[in-house]
Enzyme design. Structure first.
Site, short mmCIF file in Angstrom:
data_model
loop_
_atom_site.label_atom_id
_atom_site.label_comp_id
_atom_site.label_asym_id
_atom_site.label_seq_id
_atom_site.Cartn_x
_atom_site.Cartn_y
_atom_site.Cartn_z
N ALA A 67 55.98 48.38 -4.52
CA ALA A 67 54.73 47.08 -4.46
C ALA A 67 53.83 47.60 -3.31
CB ALA A 67 55.55 45.94 -4.26
N GLY A 111 59.40 49.20 -5.53
CA GLY A 111 59.03 48.74 -7.15
C GLY A 111 58.72 49.94 -7.82
N GLU A 114 62.09 50.92 -9.27
CA GLU A 114 62.49 49.64 -10.43
C GLU A 114 61.52 49.92 -11.64
OE1 GLU A 114 61.50 46.94 -7.25
OE2 GLU A 114 63.43 45.98 -7.36
N GLU A 134 63.24 48.54 0.57
CA GLU A 134 62.84 47.14 1.08
C GLU A 134 63.39 46.45 2.17
OE1 GLU A 134 63.56 48.08 -2.08
OE2 GLU A 134 62.02 47.33 -3.43
N1 CAA Z 1 51.94 50.04 -0.35
C1 CAA Z 1 50.89 50.38 0.14
N2 CAA Z 1 50.51 51.39 0.61
C2 CAA Z 1 51.25 52.44 0.77
C3 CAA Z 1 52.58 52.48 0.22
C4 CAA Z 1 52.98 51.01 -0.14
N3 CAA Z 1 54.15 50.84 -0.94
N4 CAA Z 1 53.29 53.41 0.21
C5 CAA Z 1 52.41 54.52 0.95
N5 CAA Z 1 51.17 53.79 1.17
C6 CAA Z 1 49.85 54.21 1.77
C7 CAA Z 1 50.06 54.63 3.13
O1 CAA Z 1 49.91 53.37 3.77
C8 CAA Z 1 49.07 55.73 3.36
O2 CAA Z 1 47.68 55.35 3.49
P1 CAA Z 1 46.64 55.49 4.60
O3 CAA Z 1 46.46 57.02 4.03
O4 CAA Z 1 45.61 54.62 4.43
O5 CAA Z 1 47.19 55.40 5.82
C9 CAA Z 1 49.24 56.69 2.10
O6 CAA Z 1 49.72 55.50 1.22
C10 CAA Z 1 50.07 57.75 2.29
O7 CAA Z 1 51.20 57.31 2.91
P2 CAA Z 1 51.98 57.98 4.06
O8 CAA Z 1 50.89 58.54 5.12
O9 CAA Z 1 52.91 57.05 4.43
O10 CAA Z 1 52.74 59.28 3.55
P3 CAA Z 1 54.06 60.08 3.94
O11 CAA Z 1 54.17 61.19 3.14
O12 CAA Z 1 54.27 60.13 5.34
O13 CAA Z 1 55.18 58.87 3.55
C11 CAA Z 1 56.53 57.55 2.26
C12 CAA Z 1 55.44 58.73 2.38
C13 CAA Z 1 57.81 57.86 2.59
C14 CAA Z 1 56.61 57.04 0.70
C15 CAA Z 1 56.04 56.32 2.91
O14 CAA Z 1 54.42 56.30 2.71
C16 CAA Z 1 56.60 55.14 2.76
O15 CAA Z 1 57.65 54.77 3.35
N6 CAA Z 1 56.06 54.02 1.97
C17 CAA Z 1 56.54 52.67 1.69
C18 CAA Z 1 57.59 52.80 0.70
C19 CAA Z 1 58.37 51.52 0.63
O16 CAA Z 1 58.60 50.72 1.54
N7 CAA Z 1 58.33 50.86 -0.65
C20 CAA Z 1 58.79 49.73 -0.96
C21 CAA Z 1 57.55 48.47 -0.97
S1 CAA Z 1 58.51 46.79 -1.32
C22 CAA Z 1 58.61 46.49 -2.87
O17 CAA Z 1 58.42 47.71 -3.62
C23 CAA Z 1 58.94 45.47 -3.35
C24 CAA Z 1 59.64 45.31 -4.70
O18 CAA Z 1 60.77 45.47 -4.93
C25 CAA Z 1 58.89 45.01 -5.83
#
Ligand code: CAA
Length: 260
Positions: A67, A111, A114, A134
């Site tokens: 998400a 998400g 999921e 999460e």
């Molecule tokens: N939401 C919004 N933006 C996201 C994102 C997310 N879930 N995941 C990645 N992005 C964005 C980053 O902010 C970044 O944007 P900028 O270039 O503007 O800074 C871009 O995508 C590239 O990401 P990274 O620079 O972080 O790329 P990476 O290769 O270094 O890392 C990753 C990749 C490990 C996937 C890392 O991006 C990450 O940990 N993302 C978050 C994953 C996460 O926590 N997901 C769960 C979300 S909560 C949820 O989903 C609730 C639910 O159950 C419904």
């Protein structure tokens, strides 16, 4: 399909509908606009008599990284509870009666994992990474992760993934039963499409009944599921496709299903 989407790409290949999540800069983070479009595209394919199976995919780097955290960061409890943001239309996936194959490469996190699990089966590229991170954000999975992951991989592994937030690679996901199989990244789209074309070539009625019956296995008792399967099995003998399928076998020729 005439509708224009901003966050997904939609096309057809024979009787297969293909949907590609398309917010590559955000690693296909799932915001409400994307989920609204995804719901609309899925419903349109489900209603289209020329479509027999759907493939949902992302980019090489990310199926979906979860998400949209940027969008969620500002919300209060009252916002998400009253407004039903983030997960409001995710249940649309459950209402789709035609099979949906998730073709997953790269990250399928939160998400994203999921969403893949809401599909009917997952074909993973060898670079796929699955997880429910999460907990690192001070929340828990909110779109079925705590419910579908244990059903897919068992309690111990699901609990470990949900509590630690660690990712599992494609090989582990296949061993655990989350992915039906793993293929080389450069073969992912072809393999998913081939599976979808195979399914779309069968009797649509039988395919829909099969999906409904297998899903029943997750939601009730074995006795209820067996009774449900028996009713559907018997009902399929009322279809023209059953007559054609069996006649074709006996006559040693390919079946020509009319989806009736
Ligand atoms: N939401 C919004 N933006 C996201 C994102 C997310 N879930 N995941 C990645 N992005 C964005 C980053 O902010 C970044 O944007 P900028 O270039 O503007 O800074 C871009 O995508 C590239 O990401 P990274 O620079 O972080 O790329 P990476 O290769 O270094 O890392 C990753 C990749 C490990 C996937 C890392 O991006 C990450 O940990 N993302 C978050 C994953 C996460 O926590 N997901 C769960 C979300 S909560 C949820 O989903 C609730 C639910 O159950 C419904």
């Amino acid at each position: 399909m005439s509708q224009t989407y901003l966050n997904i790409l939609v096309r057809t290949e024979g009787r297969v509908g293909l949907i590609t999540l398309n917010r590559p800069k955000q690693l296909n983070a799932l915001n409400d606009a994307l989920m609204d479009e995804l719901g609309a595209a899925l419903k349109a394919f489900d209603a289209d008599a020329d479509i027999g199976c759907i493939v949902l995919t992302g980019s090489e780097k990310a199926f979906a990284a979860g998400a949209d955290i940027g969008a969620m960061a500002q919300y209060s409890f009252a916002d998400v509870y009253k407004g039903d943001y983030i997960t409001r239309n995710w249940e649309t996936m459950r209402s789709i009666r035609k099979p949906i194959i998730a073709a997953v490469s790269g990250f399928a996190l939160g998400g994203g994992c999921e969403l893949a699990m809401m599909c009917d089966f997952i074909i993973a590229a060898d670079n796929a990474k699955f997880g429910q991170p999460e907990i690192k954000l001070g929340i828990i999975p909110g779109a079925g992760g705590t419910q579908r992951l244990p059903r897919a991989v068992g309690k111990s592994k699901a609990m470990e993934l949900v509590l630690t937030g660690r990712m599992m690679d494609a090989a582990e996901a296949e061993r655990a039963g989350l992915a039906s199989r793993v293929v080389p990244l450069d073969k992912l789209q072809d393999e998913a499409l081939a599976a979808a074309l195979t399914i779309a070539g069968y009797s649509q009625i039988a395919v829909m009944a099969a999906k409904e019956a297998v899903n029943k296995a997750f939601e009730g008792t074995l006795a209820d599921g067996m009774a449900f399967e028996r009713r559907l099995f018997h009902a399929l003998f009322a279809t023209a496709d059953q007559k054609e399928g069996m006649a074709a076998f006996v006559e040693k020729r390919p079946a020509q299903f009319k989806h009736q």
